[in-house]
Design an enzyme around this catalytic site. Sequence first.
Site, PDB file in Angstrom:
ATOM      1  N   ASN A 122      -1.310  -2.320  13.339  1.00  0.00           N
ATOM      2  CA  ASN A 122      -2.754  -2.113  13.451  1.00  0.00           C
ATOM      3  C   ASN A 122      -3.092  -0.859  14.264  1.00  0.00           C
ATOM      4  O   ASN A 122      -3.921  -0.046  13.857  1.00  0.00           O
ATOM      5  CB  ASN A 122      -3.419  -3.335  14.100  1.00  0.00           C
ATOM      6  CG  ASN A 122      -3.229  -4.593  13.272  1.00  0.00           C
ATOM      7  OD1 ASN A 122      -2.698  -4.512  12.159  1.00  0.00           O
ATOM      8  ND2 ASN A 122      -3.664  -5.728  13.782  1.00  0.00           N
TER       9      ASN A 122
ATOM     10  N   SER B 134       0.829  -1.211   0.000  1.00  0.00           N
ATOM     11  CA  SER B 134       0.000   0.000   0.000  1.00  0.00           C
ATOM     12  C   SER B 134       0.860   1.257   0.000  1.00  0.00           C
ATOM     13  O   SER B 134       0.353   2.362   0.140  1.00  0.00           O
ATOM     14  CB  SER B 134      -0.914  -0.006   1.239  1.00  0.00           C
ATOM     15  OG  SER B 134      -0.136  -0.104   2.413  1.00  0.00           O
TER      16      SER B 134
ATOM     17  N   GLN C  88      -7.328  -1.678   4.906  1.00  0.00           N
ATOM     18  CA  GLN C  88      -6.217  -0.943   4.288  1.00  0.00           C
ATOM     19  C   GLN C  88      -6.731   0.061   3.247  1.00  0.00           C
ATOM     20  O   GLN C  88      -6.095   1.083   2.999  1.00  0.00           O
ATOM     21  CB  GLN C  88      -5.243  -1.937   3.635  1.00  0.00           C
ATOM     22  CG  GLN C  88      -4.121  -1.286   2.871  1.00  0.00           C
ATOM     23  CD  GLN C  88      -2.942  -2.227   2.654  1.00  0.00           C
ATOM     24  OE1 GLN C  88      -2.130  -2.443   3.546  1.00  0.00           O
ATOM     25  NE2 GLN C  88      -2.862  -2.811   1.475  1.00  0.00           N
TER      26      GLN C  88
ATOM     27  N   GLU D  48     -19.242  22.865 -13.490  1.00  0.00           N
ATOM     28  CA  GLU D  48     -19.709  21.542 -13.915  1.00  0.00           C
ATOM     29  C   GLU D  48     -18.872  20.440 -13.267  1.00  0.00           C
ATOM     30  O   GLU D  48     -19.394  19.398 -12.864  1.00  0.00           O
ATOM     31  CB  GLU D  48     -19.640  21.430 -15.437  1.00  0.00           C
ATOM     32  CG  GLU D  48     -20.620  22.356 -16.139  1.00  0.00           C
ATOM     33  CD  GLU D  48     -20.360  22.401 -17.636  1.00  0.00           C
ATOM     34  OE1 GLU D  48     -20.969  21.608 -18.356  1.00  0.00           O
ATOM     35  OE2 GLU D  48     -19.536  23.219 -18.068  1.00  0.00           O
TER      36      GLU D  48
ATOM     37  N   THR E 106     -39.672  27.766  -6.697  1.00  0.00           N
ATOM     38  CA  THR E 106     -39.935  26.444  -6.141  1.00  0.00           C
ATOM     39  C   THR E 106     -40.352  25.605  -7.343  1.00  0.00           C
ATOM     40  O   THR E 106     -41.005  26.135  -8.255  1.00  0.00           O
ATOM     41  CB  THR E 106     -41.056  26.440  -5.086  1.00  0.00           C
ATOM     42  OG1 THR E 106     -42.294  26.741  -5.725  1.00  0.00           O
ATOM     43  CG2 THR E 106     -40.804  27.447  -3.956  1.00  0.00           C
ATOM     44  N   HIS E 107     -39.930  24.360  -7.383  1.00  0.00           N
ATOM     45  CA  HIS E 107     -40.159  23.500  -8.557  1.00  0.00           C
ATOM     46  C   HIS E 107     -39.559  24.130  -9.819  1.00  0.00           C
ATOM     47  O   HIS E 107     -40.040  23.871 -10.920  1.00  0.00           O
ATOM     48  CB  HIS E 107     -41.649  23.231  -8.772  1.00  0.00           C
ATOM     49  CG  HIS E 107     -42.383  22.826  -7.532  1.00  0.00           C
ATOM     50  ND1 HIS E 107     -42.617  21.515  -7.204  1.00  0.00           N
ATOM     51  CD2 HIS E 107     -42.906  23.567  -6.522  1.00  0.00           C
ATOM     52  CE1 HIS E 107     -43.268  21.452  -6.043  1.00  0.00           C
ATOM     53  NE2 HIS E 107     -43.452  22.699  -5.604  1.00  0.00           N
TER      54      HIS E 107
ATOM     55  N   ASN F  41     -17.924  28.181 -21.443  1.00  0.00           N
ATOM     56  CA  ASN F  41     -18.517  27.091 -20.664  1.00  0.00           C
ATOM     57  C   ASN F  41     -18.081  27.148 -19.205  1.00  0.00           C
ATOM     58  O   ASN F  41     -16.897  27.316 -18.930  1.00  0.00           O
ATOM     59  CB  ASN F  41     -18.130  25.744 -21.278  1.00  0.00           C
ATOM     60  CG  ASN F  41     -18.597  25.618 -22.718  1.00  0.00           C
ATOM     61  OD1 ASN F  41     -19.676  26.089 -23.065  1.00  0.00           O
ATOM     62  ND2 ASN F  41     -17.782  25.002 -23.552  1.00  0.00           N
TER      63      ASN F  41
ATOM     64  N   SER G 259     -15.031  26.527 -26.513  1.00  0.00           N
ATOM     65  CA  SER G 259     -15.293  25.324 -27.298  1.00  0.00           C
ATOM     66  C   SER G 259     -14.307  25.277 -28.455  1.00  0.00           C
ATOM     67  O   SER G 259     -13.961  26.307 -29.030  1.00  0.00           O
ATOM     68  CB  SER G 259     -16.723  25.358 -27.826  1.00  0.00           C
ATOM     69  OG  SER G 259     -16.826  24.581 -28.996  1.00  0.00           O
TER      70      SER G 259
ATOM     71  N   LYS H 281     -18.647  30.174 -27.653  1.00  0.00           N
ATOM     72  CA  LYS H 281     -18.957  29.542 -26.366  1.00  0.00           C
ATOM     73  C   LYS H 281     -18.063  29.996 -25.211  1.00  0.00           C
ATOM     74  O   LYS H 281     -16.897  30.255 -25.369  1.00  0.00           O
ATOM     75  CB  LYS H 281     -18.824  28.011 -26.480  1.00  0.00           C
ATOM     76  CG  LYS H 281     -19.901  27.327 -27.270  1.00  0.00           C
ATOM     77  CD  LYS H 281     -21.296  27.479 -26.689  1.00  0.00           C
ATOM     78  CE  LYS H 281     -21.500  26.652 -25.437  1.00  0.00           C
ATOM     79  NZ  LYS H 281     -21.518  25.218 -25.713  1.00  0.00           N
TER      80      LYS H 281
ATOM     81  N   LYS I   4      -7.725   4.325   3.341  1.00  0.00           N
ATOM     82  CA  LYS I   4      -6.913   5.513   3.046  1.00  0.00           C
ATOM     83  C   LYS I   4      -7.088   5.971   1.609  1.00  0.00           C
ATOM     84  O   LYS I   4      -7.270   7.167   1.350  1.00  0.00           O
ATOM     85  CB  LYS I   4      -5.450   5.225   3.382  1.00  0.00           C
ATOM     86  CG  LYS I   4      -5.239   5.142   4.906  1.00  0.00           C
ATOM     87  CD  LYS I   4      -3.900   4.629   5.295  1.00  0.00           C
ATOM     88  CE  LYS I   4      -3.723   3.148   5.031  1.00  0.00           C
ATOM     89  NZ  LYS I   4      -4.673   2.281   5.785  1.00  0.00           N
TER      90      LYS I   4
ATOM     91  N   TYR J 181      -8.843  -5.901  13.629  1.00  0.00           N
ATOM     92  CA  TYR J 181      -8.281  -5.478  12.349  1.00  0.00           C
ATOM     93  C   TYR J 181      -8.409  -6.562  11.284  1.00  0.00           C
ATOM     94  O   TYR J 181      -8.185  -7.742  11.542  1.00  0.00           O
ATOM     95  CB  TYR J 181      -6.789  -5.107  12.504  1.00  0.00           C
ATOM     96  CG  TYR J 181      -6.186  -4.664  11.190  1.00  0.00           C
ATOM     97  CD1 TYR J 181      -6.333  -3.360  10.740  1.00  0.00           C
ATOM     98  CD2 TYR J 181      -5.522  -5.570  10.370  1.00  0.00           C
ATOM     99  CE1 TYR J 181      -5.809  -2.955   9.516  1.00  0.00           C
ATOM    100  CE2 TYR J 181      -4.990  -5.181   9.146  1.00  0.00           C
ATOM    101  CZ  TYR J 181      -5.141  -3.875   8.723  1.00  0.00           C
ATOM    102  OH  TYR J 181      -4.641  -3.473   7.514  1.00  0.00           O
TER     103      TYR J 181
HETATM  104  N1  ARG Z   1      -0.805  -1.117   5.551  1.00  0.00           N
HETATM  105  C1  ARG Z   1      -1.700  -1.602   6.539  1.00  0.00           C
HETATM  106  C2  ARG Z   1      -3.018  -0.812   6.532  1.00  0.00           C
HETATM  107  O1  ARG Z   1      -3.027   0.232   6.033  1.00  0.00           O
HETATM  108  C3  ARG Z   1      -1.078  -1.516   7.892  1.00  0.00           C
HETATM  109  C4  ARG Z   1      -1.648  -2.475   8.853  1.00  0.00           C
HETATM  110  C5  ARG Z   1      -1.202  -3.843   8.502  1.00  0.00           C
HETATM  111  N2  ARG Z   1      -1.520  -4.764   9.547  1.00  0.00           N
HETATM  112  C6  ARG Z   1      -1.322  -6.047   9.426  1.00  0.00           C
HETATM  113  N3  ARG Z   1      -1.660  -6.790  10.441  1.00  0.00           N
HETATM  114  N4  ARG Z   1      -0.885  -6.584   8.321  1.00  0.00           N
HETATM  115  O2  ARG Z   1      -4.012  -1.260   7.021  1.00  0.00           O
END
Ligand code: ARG
Length: 472
Positions: free
Chosen positions: A122, A36, A334, A302, A167-168, A297, A289, A295, A337, A329
């Site tokens: 974790n 990751s 993972q 948007e 309204t509407h 835009n 455009s 144009k 993020k 966990y």
């Molecule tokens: N990269 C992992 C995450 O974002 C870190 C935690 C990993 N934990 C594990 N027991 N393998 O969740």
Amino acid sequence: MTTAAFAEAAAKAHKLWGGRFKGGGTAPQFDALNNSIGVDIRLWPFDVELSKAWAMALYGAGVLTIAECNDIERGLNAVGQRLAAGVQPTASDEDVHTLIDRLLHEEVGEVASKLHTGRSRNDQVATATRMWSMDAAGQLDAAVRQLQQVMVDQAHGLETSLMPSYTHLQRAIPVSAAHWLLAHFWPLERDRARLRAAAKSAAVLPLGSGAAAGCAYPISRTLLQGTLGFDAVTSNSIDAVSDRDFVAELLFAAALIGGHLSRLAEDLIIYGSSEFGFVQFGDRFTSGSSMMPQKRNPDALELARGSAARMLGDLTTLLATVKGLPSSYNKDLQDDKRIVFDAVDTLLLVLPAVAGALAECTFRGDRMRAALSSTMMATDLADYLVRKGATFREAHGAVGQLVRLCEERGTELHALPFAEFAQVHHAFDDDVFDALSAFRSVEHREVEGGTGPSAVRAQLEAAQRALDSTIR
Ligand code: ARG
């Protein structure tokens, strides 16, 4: 890299685990899925900070000597400097925690191996993600606030411009254009309260929870909490390593901000069409455009409208991820993020663009006024009869008859001869035409939160006051 070369690199890779594995290395297909680092590397400032606090906690618990603790702290500072200078991870760095551990070994040697005592990735990743989220909530708050300030500034120039409210999407009753614009201010104000609440939810420290059961060394979590700027510590280590409610809350706030921006954008886009012409867009947040030379835009608006879908998707993805997970966990987490980074990054792109696009809008008071018609004062006409003693039901019926007459004759209320008024209700007097003025209509609505001139002025002041408070 060939598969054999990759396997060799993987076998030699700096890992936080591996003793119980045979040593041949993991499959490249697994690494491609499992690593990751490409996503979580941006957590490094928080991971470095929490690692320094952890070293102190280990010293406090008698696990590290003061010399070891100082070495690790010095090493982490050096690692932070290298990361700030742009040092890149290698293909075999599994995640940001592994990367920092490897770099720390490069800086201080074997003592680095003591830092991971009593902690797990974790509780580490949960802590870093919370720190990142608190910071992100603050950044979003500032960006929302900037857009709100543009709204207030524009609204100052629009207090006396009257336009139809809808309204509407049908013409309803005249309002001050400032009142319309501020209708988009207050949802953002509520969003800022939601961001504050999400930051507060994030400010509970999981560090010290270990993998799932809590740390086996007598570290002071209270000290860690204070050092890292958290409000409290988590009450249950199993919950602590898997709780992503704070992510869901931040994503909900983001999704709602996205929705609010999309509604503002939609109003501006419609009002900027030739058919309405209330708004003229500027040069810096619009595009042309490639085919049609005439144009202009409103692309920024948007894109703001479209991007609301991203935040909505991010929120549902997170909710779907946590649903039905076994306790504690699980690696599914993972992905939190990637999801929350996407939502926050998107909003931090969109918010300044919407603020810029709104700031360069010119509002056309003449076009707004031209969209008003005396028939929009039908409600005021009914109110006029009520003031003369009629019940509202009776007044509504009488004015309805006049509106029907207008429709049949293709005219507006002010153009009907007085005799027609007198015929539908005896209480009509020759001052009735006064009730058909848009200014009069607005002036009558001085109730708090209404569109009357004093009420709008008070609203503008309240809006500015609200902007003077910031998160945390
Ligand atoms: N990269 C992992 C995450 O974002 C870190 C935690 C990993 N934990 C594990 N027991 N393998 O969740």
